[in-house]
Design an enzyme around this catalytic site. Structure first.
Site, short mmCIF file in Angstrom:
data_model
loop_
_atom_site.label_atom_id
_atom_site.label_comp_id
_atom_site.label_asym_id
_atom_site.label_seq_id
_atom_site.Cartn_x
_atom_site.Cartn_y
_atom_site.Cartn_z
N SER A 59 0.83 -1.21 0.00
CA SER A 59 0.00 0.00 0.00
C SER A 59 0.86 1.26 0.00
O SER A 59 0.39 2.33 -0.36
CB SER A 59 -0.89 0.00 1.25
OG SER A 59 -0.08 -0.12 2.40
N TYR A 108 -4.29 1.03 3.40
CA TYR A 108 -5.24 -0.02 3.07
C TYR A 108 -5.91 -0.56 4.35
O TYR A 108 -6.96 -1.18 4.28
CB TYR A 108 -4.52 -1.21 2.40
CG TYR A 108 -4.13 -1.03 0.95
CD1 TYR A 108 -4.19 0.19 0.30
CD2 TYR A 108 -3.71 -2.13 0.22
CE1 TYR A 108 -3.81 0.32 -1.03
CE2 TYR A 108 -3.34 -2.02 -1.12
CZ TYR A 108 -3.38 -0.79 -1.73
OH TYR A 108 -3.02 -0.68 -3.06
N GLY A 109 -5.24 -0.32 5.48
CA GLY A 109 -5.62 -0.99 6.73
C GLY A 109 -7.03 -0.73 7.21
O GLY A 109 -7.58 -1.51 8.00
N CYS A 124 2.25 -6.75 1.70
CA CYS A 124 1.32 -5.96 2.52
C CYS A 124 0.42 -6.98 3.19
O CYS A 124 -0.19 -7.82 2.51
CB CYS A 124 0.51 -5.03 1.62
SG CYS A 124 -0.82 -4.16 2.45
N ASN A 125 0.34 -6.90 4.50
CA ASN A 125 -0.48 -7.88 5.21
C ASN A 125 -1.95 -7.71 4.90
O ASN A 125 -2.68 -8.69 4.75
CB ASN A 125 -0.25 -7.76 6.72
CG ASN A 125 1.01 -8.45 7.16
OD1 ASN A 125 0.99 -9.60 7.57
ND2 ASN A 125 2.14 -7.77 7.06
N THR A 126 -2.41 -6.46 4.79
CA THR A 126 -3.84 -6.24 4.55
C THR A 126 -4.22 -6.77 3.17
O THR A 126 -5.24 -7.44 3.01
CB THR A 126 -4.16 -4.73 4.68
OG1 THR A 126 -3.52 -4.22 5.85
CG2 THR A 126 -5.64 -4.50 4.78
N THR A 177 3.76 -4.87 7.49
CA THR A 177 5.13 -4.76 6.97
C THR A 177 5.87 -3.54 7.51
O THR A 177 7.07 -3.40 7.28
CB THR A 177 5.12 -4.78 5.43
OG1 THR A 177 4.09 -3.92 4.95
CG2 THR A 177 4.87 -6.17 4.91
N1 DGL Z 1 1.25 -2.16 4.51
C1 DGL Z 1 0.10 -2.30 5.36
C2 DGL Z 1 0.10 -3.71 5.96
O1 DGL Z 1 1.11 -4.40 5.98
C3 DGL Z 1 0.06 -1.26 6.45
C4 DGL Z 1 -0.22 0.15 5.98
C5 DGL Z 1 -1.63 0.35 5.51
O2 DGL Z 1 -2.58 0.40 6.31
O3 DGL Z 1 -1.80 0.45 4.29
O4 DGL Z 1 -0.93 -4.14 6.40
#
Ligand code: DGL
Length: 268
Positions: free
Chosen positions: A11, A42-43, A73-75, A185
């Site tokens: 993101s 994105y969260g 990106c985890n989300t 991340t």
């Molecule tokens: N990169 C996002 C994640 O790993 C965190 C930042 C976001 O909320 O976009 O979930």
């Protein structure tokens, strides 16, 4: 053997922790990074929106002739990985499966904590996979939405960050966890602060390192490693150029960012 580049996306800039880990393990691989800085975070967005964004970015990366895509990106991994895997004819890696395997290996008391964005925690992606593999696990999952802005401000050791972390961490402490999954991340940058607060007896699972190891093993197994000589430069594409990107991005990557271009992925 396959000398095409690897596409990596996030993101925003957090996925550069995955790029750093990939680069350490696979220095000969050419990496193309797309940070969706125009639409971060994105969260707190819906699953539909994250799937749409992830599809657009994957089409952009495909246009660069990548041999595999890493959803750093985890989300996006939580919401879009299954869709991308079904739609793309190249390997798609996420950060969740490697983090789950690492957490299962690390825990001795079967009490695992997870911290991540609201989207990642609400998706249940980590919780479901952990329970599938070990139904006896006690899992404590905590959304920690204030951490991403604090990390981007470089307030890693700031007293405000400690107060907020104390508040977020108390249910995990109360649950007696021995393993904490850093399901975002951005969070690898907080590891020293978290170790100070929690103590060395709690294992921290870093989704960037675990993902890079997983990708390395998969590429080696499937004969997709690059045979190129030397270290190709990292190509970075962003959907917007935020003022602090060079400085903050350099902290995540631990080196100066070069070759940054601004692109639109919405028409991809
Ligand atoms: N990169 C996002 C994640 O790993 C965190 C930042 C976001 O909320 O976009 O979930």
């Amino acid at each position: 053997m396959d000398n095409r580049p690897l596409g990596v996306f996030d993101s925003g800039i957090g996925g550069l922790t995955v790029v750093r880990a990939l680069h350490e393990l696979l220095p000969n691989e050419q990496l193309i990074y797309l940070g969706d800085t125009a639409r971060v975070p994105y969260g707190n967005k819906s699953a539909e929106t994250i799937i749409r964004y992830s599809r657009e970015i994957s089409r952009f990366l495909r246009s660069k002739n990548v041999k595999a895509i890493i959803v750093a990106c985890n989300t996006a991994s939580a919401y879009a990985l299954t869709v991308l895997r079904a739609e793309l004819n190249i390997p798609v890696f996420g950060v969740i499966e490697p983090g789950v395997s690492a957490a299962l290996s690390a825990t001795h008391n079967n009490r695992v904590g997870i911290i991540g964005t609201i989207g990642t925690i609400n998706s249940g992606a980590y919780q479901n996979r952990l329970r599938e593999q070990n139904p006896a696990l006690a899992i404590t999952a905590q959304a920690t939405p204030l951490l991403v802005p604090l990390i981007e401000e470089d307030w890693l050791e700031h007293s405000a960050t400690r107060v907020i972390l104390d508040e977020y961490l108390w249910p995990l402490r109360l649950a007696g966890i021995d393993t904490l999954v850093l399901a975002c991340t951005h969070y690898p940058l907080l590891k020293p602060t978290l170790t100070n607060l929690l103590g060395h007896h709690i294992a921290l699972v870093d989704s960037a390192q675990t993902c890079a190891r997983f990708v390395h093993e998969a590429l080696a197994r499937d004969g997709l490693l690059s045979t190129a000589d030397g270290e190709p430069p990292l190509e970075v594409y962003l959907t917007d150029l935020p003022v602090h990107f060079q400085k903050a991005g350099g902290r995540f990557l631990r080196k100066t960012l070069a070759h940054v271009s601004v692109v639109s992925v919405e028409d991809c």
